[in-house]
Design a protein around this motif. Structure first.
Motif, PDB file in Angstrom:
ATOM      1  N   UNK A  96       0.832  -1.207   0.000  1.00 47.74           N
ATOM      2  CA  UNK A  96       0.000   0.000   0.000  1.00 47.74           C
ATOM      3  C   UNK A  96       0.864   1.255   0.000  1.00 47.74           C
ATOM      4  N   UNK A  97       1.900   1.279   0.808  1.00 46.06           N
ATOM      5  CA  UNK A  97       2.788   2.439   0.862  1.00 46.06           C
ATOM      6  C   UNK A  97       3.473   2.679  -0.477  1.00 46.06           C
ATOM      7  N   UNK A  98       3.840   1.589  -1.150  1.00 49.17           N
ATOM      8  CA  UNK A  98       4.456   1.720  -2.477  1.00 49.17           C
ATOM      9  C   UNK A  98       3.455   2.274  -3.473  1.00 49.17           C
ATOM     10  N   UNK A  99       2.243   1.731  -3.473  1.00 50.91           N
ATOM     11  CA  UNK A  99       1.214   2.181  -4.419  1.00 50.91           C
ATOM     12  C   UNK A  99       0.865   3.653  -4.210  1.00 50.91           C
ATOM     13  N   UNK A 100       0.889   4.103  -2.952  1.00 55.55           N
ATOM     14  CA  UNK A 100       0.578   5.504  -2.654  1.00 55.55           C
ATOM     15  C   UNK A 100       1.782   6.422  -2.838  1.00 55.55           C
ATOM     16  N   UNK A 101       2.961   5.825  -3.010  1.00 57.97           N
ATOM     17  CA  UNK A 101       4.203   6.602  -3.062  1.00 57.97           C
ATOM     18  C   UNK A 101       4.318   7.467  -1.807  1.00 57.97           C
ATOM     19  N   UNK A 102       4.078   6.819  -0.643  1.00 56.68           N
ATOM     20  CA  UNK A 102       3.979   7.544   0.621  1.00 56.68           C
ATOM     21  C   UNK A 102       5.273   7.579   1.427  1.00 56.68           C
ATOM     22  N   UNK A 103       6.297   6.857   0.999  1.00 60.73           N
ATOM     23  CA  UNK A 103       7.562   6.859   1.741  1.00 60.73           C
ATOM     24  C   UNK A 103       8.704   6.508   0.800  1.00 60.73           C
ATOM     25  N   UNK A 104       9.914   6.745   1.274  1.00 58.92           N
ATOM     26  CA  UNK A 104      11.113   6.457   0.486  1.00 58.92           C
ATOM     27  C   UNK A 104      11.780   5.156   0.903  1.00 58.92           C
ATOM     28  N   UNK A 105      11.601   4.777   2.169  1.00 60.64           N
ATOM     29  CA  UNK A 105      12.299   3.622   2.724  1.00 60.64           C
ATOM     30  C   UNK A 105      11.387   2.899   3.706  1.00 60.64           C
ATOM     31  N   UNK A 106      11.759   1.657   4.023  1.00 59.78           N
ATOM     32  CA  UNK A 106      11.033   0.862   5.011  1.00 59.78           C
ATOM     33  C   UNK A 106      11.940   0.535   6.198  1.00 59.78           C
ATOM     34  N   UNK A 107      11.327   0.439   7.374  1.00 56.84           N
ATOM     35  CA  UNK A 107      12.006  -0.107   8.548  1.00 56.84           C
ATOM     36  C   UNK A 107      11.279  -1.394   8.915  1.00 56.84           C
ATOM     37  N   UNK A 108      11.959  -2.526   8.782  1.00 53.06           N
ATOM     38  CA  UNK A 108      11.366  -3.836   9.073  1.00 53.06           C
ATOM     39  C   UNK A 108      11.777  -4.283  10.465  1.00 53.06           C
ATOM     40  N   UNK A 109      10.792  -4.682  11.260  1.00 54.02           N
ATOM     41  CA  UNK A 109      11.044  -5.284  12.573  1.00 54.02           C
ATOM     42  C   UNK A 109      10.236  -6.571  12.660  1.00 54.02           C
ATOM     43  N   UNK A 110      10.864  -7.632  13.147  1.00 54.41           N
ATOM     44  CA  UNK A 110      10.145  -8.905  13.243  1.00 54.41           C
ATOM     45  C   UNK A 110       8.966  -8.807  14.193  1.00 54.41           C
ATOM     46  N   UNK A 111       9.083  -7.978  15.236  1.00 53.17           N
ATOM     47  CA  UNK A 111       7.987  -7.814  16.180  1.00 53.17           C
ATOM     48  C   UNK A 111       6.758  -7.175  15.576  1.00 53.17           C
ATOM     49  N   UNK A 112       6.920  -6.528  14.427  1.00 49.65           N
ATOM     50  CA  UNK A 112       5.770  -5.990  13.674  1.00 49.65           C
ATOM     51  C   UNK A 112       5.340  -6.966  12.593  1.00 49.65           C
ATOM     52  N   UNK A 113       6.312  -7.541  11.900  1.00 52.71           N
ATOM     53  CA  UNK A 113       6.007  -8.417  10.762  1.00 52.71           C
ATOM     54  C   UNK A 113       5.430  -9.755  11.209  1.00 52.71           C
ATOM     55  N   UNK A 114       5.869 -10.247  12.357  1.00 56.42           N
ATOM     56  CA  UNK A 114       5.348 -11.499  12.879  1.00 56.42           C
ATOM     57  C   UNK A 114       6.129 -12.728  12.481  1.00 56.42           C
ATOM     58  N   UNK A 115       7.007 -12.596  11.478  1.00 57.59           N
ATOM     59  CA  UNK A 115       7.776 -13.758  11.036  1.00 57.59           C
ATOM     60  C   UNK A 115       8.865 -13.337  10.065  1.00 57.59           C
ATOM     61  N   UNK A 116       9.888 -14.168   9.965  1.00 56.59           N
ATOM     62  CA  UNK A 116      10.904 -13.974   8.931  1.00 56.59           C
ATOM     63  C   UNK A 116      10.297 -14.163   7.552  1.00 56.59           C
TER      64      UNK A 116
END
Length: 391
Positions: A276-296
């Motif tokens: 969704x963020x890519x489609x909206x062009x709403x950010x330049x970069x991502x911060x990935x955390x496993x505690x948010x993603x839920x899994x590798x």
């Protein structure tokens, strides 16, 4: 392989793969531990103050004699979980996984998702332990199991907590003197105060050391634009999550008007958020955390999207120990999209109970073990002192 590939060739391939296809590691039981570690000093953000790292350790035992270790640091303001909810939900997850093949990673994740919606922090600890087992049985360090290579070094920044300007400046000087290659600054209060904080820090930190900002959703759209515009000439590498996580269209507005790149953190939990963020062009970069993603598994899906879009990614963390941080470092080596690591929180712990694992060196350099699996664990005598339940 095509339609005219000889059957004999295909038979040989199947024969070669058969030993691996038949491999199983049946889950016998899961140990769930509450793991509390005091911090050297309070860690303060716009979301609150932490004086201890309140974590959960998961240990999964299998019939192959292999054990997998996982860890999470539930953070109520971001993932809506606490150490107590994780301790309870972990027991439901352990029951559904008992007797399953630990190597069937997707199936195990699907089973957990069917038990309960969300609860991504505790699911990430189980997923980490399962990957530890799978990589051990494959006789690979986790980064190789995830498709990665040790083709670049990993370095971490170090974070300045929110506080009085003088205290933040002194903390930044200490970080510079310790040799860290980048300084992260927690912000998210009033625009004028935050601008003053950053400018005071930049006065004592040379421009060759980039500053990274993290507002943790603390600003309004207008304040975000004001702050980021005012800091245009202060060599800011990027700003994490300037406004409320669910304000996707407003984030797009901030990105468009900001002279500083925007990194999505709390607004980017899984691959669907990333899409969704890519489609909206709403950010330049991502911060990935496993505690948010839920899994590798989910984290890798975000990385694939970032690779396709040529987006830079940071692998971040909550307040996990070196155990969890080791898994994050393996993940960081699994994709060329990963350009930044925010792995400083174990250095804030007043004690280290982890055996093996990620090691820290001069100037923020980190090294990842090449032993099979995660390469990090906690000794039984330490675990036995913790509150626990076995399922």
């Amino acid at each position: 392989i095509s339609n005219d590939t000889p059957v004999s060739f295909l038979s040989n391939i199947v024969s070669l793969l058969q030993p691996y296809m038949n491999k199983k590691a049946i889950i016998l039981h899961t140990e769930i531990y509450k793991f509390s570690v005091p911090l050297k000093e309070p860690f303060i953000t716009s979301l609150g103050k932490d004086e201890n790292a309140e974590n959960i350790i998961i240990v999964i035992r299998t019939d192959k004699g292999l054990s997998g270790f996982g860890e999470c640091n539930p953070y109520m303001p971001i993932n809506g979980e606490s150490v107590d909810t994780c301790y309870t939900v972990a027991q439901y997850l352990a029951k559904v996984l008992k007797g399953k093949n630990a190597l069937a990673l997707d199936d195990c994740l699907d089973s957990m998702n069917k038990v309960i919606y969300a609860n991504f922090s505790i699911k990430s600890a189980f997923d980490m332990a399962l990957h530890d087992i799978a990589a051990q049985l494959a006789d690979m360090p986790l980064y190789k199991f995830l498709g990665g290579k040790k083709n670049h070094g990993l370095v971490t920044d170090y974070t300045v907590s929110i506080g009085e300007v003088d205290k933040m400046v002194q903390d930044a000087i200490k970080i510079k003197e310790a040799g860290y290659p980048a300084i992260k600054i927690k912000l998210g209060q009033s625009a004028a105060t935050d601008i003053a904080r950053v400018k005071a820090i930049r006065e004592v930190i040379p421009e060759k050391i980039p500053l990274r900002l993290d507002a943790n959703q603390g600003w309004s759209t207008e304040d975000a634009i004001e702050v980021l515009t005012a800091l245009k000439k202060d060599t800011i590498q990027y700003c994490e999550e300037p406004i409320a996580r669910n304000s996707y269209l407003q984030l797009k507005k901030v990105k468009k008007k900001s002279p500083i790149p925007i990194m999505a953190d709390e607004s980017c939990c899984d691959h669907l958020d990333a899409k969704l963020l890519i489609e909206l062009n709403a950010c330049d970069k991502f911060n990935i955390k496993l505690g948010k993603a839920g899994s590798l598994i989910t984290a890798k899906k975000i990385l694939k999207l970032a690779e396709k879009e040529n987006m830079e990614v940071q692998i971040g963390a909550f307040m996990e120990s070196r155990l969890g941080m080791t898994a994050f470092a393996h993940l960081a080596l699994s994709s060329p999209a990963v350009k930044f690591c925010d792995f400083d929180t174990p250095l804030m712990h007043a004690a280290d109970y982890v055996t093996g694992g990620l090691t820290y060196h001069e100037n923020g350099l980190m090294k990842v073990p090449d032993t099979p699996g995660l390469g990090a664990s906690i000794e039984p005598d330490v675990l036995n002192k913790m509150e626990k339940v076995i399922i």
